[in-house]
Design an enzyme around this catalytic site. Sequence first.
Site, PDB file in Angstrom:
ATOM      1  N   ARG A  25       0.826  -1.230   0.000  1.00 51.14           N
ATOM      2  CA  ARG A  25       0.000   0.000   0.000  1.00 51.14           C
ATOM      3  C   ARG A  25       0.849   1.265   0.000  1.00 51.14           C
ATOM      4  O   ARG A  25       0.503   2.245   0.655  1.00 51.14           O
ATOM      5  CB  ARG A  25      -0.954   0.029   1.195  1.00 51.14           C
ATOM      6  CG  ARG A  25      -2.045  -1.014   1.151  1.00 51.14           C
ATOM      7  CD  ARG A  25      -3.111  -0.620   0.142  1.00 51.14           C
ATOM      8  NE  ARG A  25      -3.992  -1.744  -0.121  1.00 51.14           N
ATOM      9  CZ  ARG A  25      -5.171  -1.914   0.457  1.00 51.14           C
ATOM     10  NH1 ARG A  25      -5.622  -1.033   1.297  1.00 51.14           N
ATOM     11  NH2 ARG A  25      -5.909  -2.955   0.154  1.00 51.14           N
ATOM     12  N   ARG A  38      -7.701  11.362  -6.354  1.00 55.02           N
ATOM     13  CA  ARG A  38      -8.920  10.614  -6.025  1.00 55.02           C
ATOM     14  C   ARG A  38     -10.129  11.555  -6.033  1.00 55.02           C
ATOM     15  O   ARG A  38     -11.207  11.202  -6.496  1.00 55.02           O
ATOM     16  CB  ARG A  38      -8.732   9.971  -4.640  1.00 55.02           C
ATOM     17  CG  ARG A  38      -9.947   9.345  -4.048  1.00 55.02           C
ATOM     18  CD  ARG A  38      -9.923   7.845  -4.283  1.00 55.02           C
ATOM     19  NE  ARG A  38     -10.314   7.083  -3.112  1.00 55.02           N
ATOM     20  CZ  ARG A  38     -11.565   6.938  -2.699  1.00 55.02           C
ATOM     21  NH1 ARG A  38     -12.531   7.531  -3.345  1.00 55.02           N
ATOM     22  NH2 ARG A  38     -11.828   6.210  -1.644  1.00 55.02           N
ATOM     23  N   TYR A 148     -13.748 -13.076  -0.212  1.00 57.05           N
ATOM     24  CA  TYR A 148     -14.520 -11.889  -0.630  1.00 57.05           C
ATOM     25  C   TYR A 148     -15.679 -12.283  -1.540  1.00 57.05           C
ATOM     26  O   TYR A 148     -16.758 -11.700  -1.486  1.00 57.05           O
ATOM     27  CB  TYR A 148     -13.615 -10.871  -1.331  1.00 57.05           C
ATOM     28  CG  TYR A 148     -12.729 -10.090  -0.381  1.00 57.05           C
ATOM     29  CD1 TYR A 148     -13.229  -9.006   0.341  1.00 57.05           C
ATOM     30  CD2 TYR A 148     -11.398 -10.444  -0.183  1.00 57.05           C
ATOM     31  CE1 TYR A 148     -12.422  -8.290   1.221  1.00 57.05           C
ATOM     32  CE2 TYR A 148     -10.584  -9.732   0.696  1.00 57.05           C
ATOM     33  CZ  TYR A 148     -11.107  -8.661   1.393  1.00 57.05           C
ATOM     34  OH  TYR A 148     -10.308  -7.960   2.271  1.00 57.05           O
TER      35      TYR A 148
HETATM   36  O1  1CP Z   1       0.197   0.319  -3.244  1.00 63.83           O
HETATM   37  C1  1CP Z   1      -0.147  -0.871  -3.349  1.00 63.83           C
HETATM   38  O2  1CP Z   1       0.064  -1.728  -2.473  1.00 63.83           O
HETATM   39  C2  1CP Z   1      -0.750  -1.342  -4.644  1.00 63.83           C
HETATM   40  C3  1CP Z   1      -2.163  -1.333  -4.761  1.00 63.83           C
HETATM   41  C4  1CP Z   1      -3.057  -2.264  -3.951  1.00 63.83           C
HETATM   42  C5  1CP Z   1      -2.866  -3.600  -3.554  1.00 63.83           C
HETATM   43  C6  1CP Z   1      -1.629  -4.456  -3.680  1.00 63.83           C
HETATM   44  C7  1CP Z   1      -4.349  -1.906  -3.566  1.00 63.83           C
HETATM   45  C8  1CP Z   1      -4.939  -0.571  -3.778  1.00 63.83           C
HETATM   46  N1  1CP Z   1      -4.970  -3.000  -3.027  1.00 63.83           N
HETATM   47  C9  1CP Z   1      -4.085  -4.046  -2.985  1.00 63.83           C
HETATM   48  C10 1CP Z   1      -4.315  -5.411  -2.502  1.00 63.83           C
HETATM   49  C11 1CP Z   1      -5.529  -5.696  -1.701  1.00 63.83           C
HETATM   50  N2  1CP Z   1      -6.806  -5.233  -1.871  1.00 63.83           N
HETATM   51  C12 1CP Z   1      -5.547  -6.623  -0.636  1.00 63.83           C
HETATM   52  C13 1CP Z   1      -4.351  -7.460  -0.205  1.00 63.83           C
HETATM   53  C14 1CP Z   1      -3.437  -6.695   0.697  1.00 63.83           C
HETATM   54  C15 1CP Z   1      -4.026  -6.324   2.033  1.00 63.83           C
HETATM   55  O3  1CP Z   1      -4.344  -7.234   2.835  1.00 63.83           O
HETATM   56  O4  1CP Z   1      -4.149  -5.109   2.285  1.00 63.83           O
HETATM   57  C16 1CP Z   1      -6.862  -6.671  -0.134  1.00 63.83           C
HETATM   58  C17 1CP Z   1      -7.369  -7.522   1.017  1.00 63.83           C
HETATM   59  C18 1CP Z   1      -7.660  -5.793  -0.924  1.00 63.83           C
HETATM   60  C19 1CP Z   1      -9.105  -5.527  -0.791  1.00 63.83           C
HETATM   61  C20 1CP Z   1      -9.370  -4.099  -0.547  1.00 63.83           C
HETATM   62  N3  1CP Z   1      -9.310  -3.130  -1.505  1.00 63.83           N
HETATM   63  C21 1CP Z   1      -9.624  -3.471   0.698  1.00 63.83           C
HETATM   64  C22 1CP Z   1      -9.780  -4.177   2.052  1.00 63.83           C
HETATM   65  C23 1CP Z   1     -11.236  -4.362   2.287  1.00 63.83           C
HETATM   66  C24 1CP Z   1     -11.599  -5.101   3.538  1.00 63.83           C
HETATM   67  O5  1CP Z   1     -12.425  -4.567   4.286  1.00 63.83           O
HETATM   68  O6  1CP Z   1     -11.142  -6.238   3.751  1.00 63.83           O
HETATM   69  C25 1CP Z   1      -9.747  -2.082   0.450  1.00 63.83           C
HETATM   70  C26 1CP Z   1     -10.060  -0.985   1.434  1.00 63.83           C
HETATM   71  C27 1CP Z   1      -9.524  -1.892  -0.950  1.00 63.83           C
HETATM   72  C28 1CP Z   1      -9.494  -0.589  -1.670  1.00 63.83           C
HETATM   73  C29 1CP Z   1      -8.132  -0.150  -2.013  1.00 63.83           C
HETATM   74  N4  1CP Z   1      -7.253  -0.892  -2.777  1.00 63.83           N
HETATM   75  C30 1CP Z   1      -6.092  -0.173  -2.955  1.00 63.83           C
HETATM   76  C31 1CP Z   1      -6.251   1.084  -2.270  1.00 63.83           C
HETATM   77  C32 1CP Z   1      -5.221   2.188  -2.241  1.00 63.83           C
HETATM   78  C33 1CP Z   1      -7.525   1.073  -1.691  1.00 63.83           C
HETATM   79  C34 1CP Z   1      -8.162   2.217  -0.889  1.00 63.83           C
HETATM   80  C35 1CP Z   1      -8.933   3.030  -1.873  1.00 63.83           C
HETATM   81  C36 1CP Z   1      -9.315   4.388  -1.388  1.00 63.83           C
HETATM   82  O7  1CP Z   1     -10.093   4.468  -0.433  1.00 63.83           O
HETATM   83  O8  1CP Z   1      -8.855   5.374  -1.989  1.00 63.83           O
END
Ligand code: 1CP
Length: 342
Positions: A25, A38, A148
């Site tokens: 992240r 965003r 999911y």
């Molecule tokens: O910078 C980076 O790491 C690259 C981009 C990236 C990656 C590798 C994002 C962007 N998401 C992920 C992987 C991801 N997505 C995982 C595996 C890693 C981890 O455990 O964090 C998971 C579980 C997700 C699912 C997901 N997407 C969640 C979690 C939801 C939950 O409640 O379990 C969330 C909040 C997202 C949205 C997301 N994905 C990425 C970002 C920057 C965001 C936030 C978006 C925002 O609000 O602007």
Amino acid sequence: MNNRKPMLDVLQGREPAHIPVWLMRQAGRYLPEYRSLRATAGSFLTMALTPALATEITLQPLHRFDLDAAILFADILLVPMALGSNLEFREGEGPVLQTTTTNNIDNLKYDPEKVGSVFEAIRRVKAALPAPKTLIGFCGAPWTVACYMIDGNSKNNFAVAKSWVKEQPQLLQQLIEVLIDASENYLSSQIEAGAEVLQIFDSWAGLIAGDDFHSYVIAPTRELVSRIKRKYPHIPLIGFPREANESDYAAYIRETGVDAMSIDHGLDLQFAKRDLQIIKPLQGNLDPALLVQGGIAMTDQLNVIFSTFGKKHIANLGHGVVPQTPPDHVAQMVEHIHRFGI
Ligand code: 1CP
């Protein structure tokens, strides 16, 4: 001196010129330039699926910090989207996925065109990336993505997915196989577009243990890794079975075929050194809360990590950067790591 990539040096068993560092992240809401993009782009999905935006966001942290790798800005839930599940990112709520039930597994069909923009973003990032930096592609592991798909979101701790482990094992296996096929396809396209390393995120691996862990975490990961290795033997893979127990972490690094393993911040460092790092290099595991804190608390713990693992290690967190992280602390962390052992 060598002019190779420190990330690849570690993953291929060589001593790097300095300890490579990137952060899960590393692109995201703690960066003001991310938040302003965003605000104009509107939604996370628009950003992830518009190549110019995804490219810019992927590179944002590298413009600020001397990180050794870029990770493509995308999401693990794009694979279910490409399989036909409806995906929404709701403000303040996070991702919500159409739930997969007993009836609709047969309808899941991977359509690469739905994620074609991801591969275009990889091509663009690769073209812009300086030579010593490594481009990481990724996907979610079959088990975590199945969680999911079955529950729709993380609000109930994946209670339905866990019930499938005991009550619907054949159905779960069918879904896992669909996900292995789709992930193989998705990762192969990422490699063809320019990804140099792949990470498989199994964020919810710790929800199951023992025999279940073996069936739904290790076996599908081993199958996915071996299919990718057959086609692309030169591409290293990093696995991250987050919050697995010690014996499951040990089984994962021995049995899946990954080239390195990312570890969470709950794991004991002496155990990790003794039972895991003797098998393959590790990645991690600074507590993201220490990155929020910064200062000596953070650098002291980094010193402990490096004196435990030495230079054949990839510096990272035990999980993702949290939104309240001060960007200055990321700069401090990266500088501290690059100074270590020189
Ligand atoms: O910078 C980076 O790491 C690259 C981009 C990236 C990656 C590798 C994002 C962007 N998401 C992920 C992987 C991801 N997505 C995982 C595996 C890693 C981890 O455990 O964090 C998971 C579980 C997700 C699912 C997901 N997407 C969640 C979690 C939801 C939950 O409640 O379990 C969330 C909040 C997202 C949205 C997301 N994905 C990425 C970002 C920057 C965001 C936030 C978006 C925002 O609000 O602007």
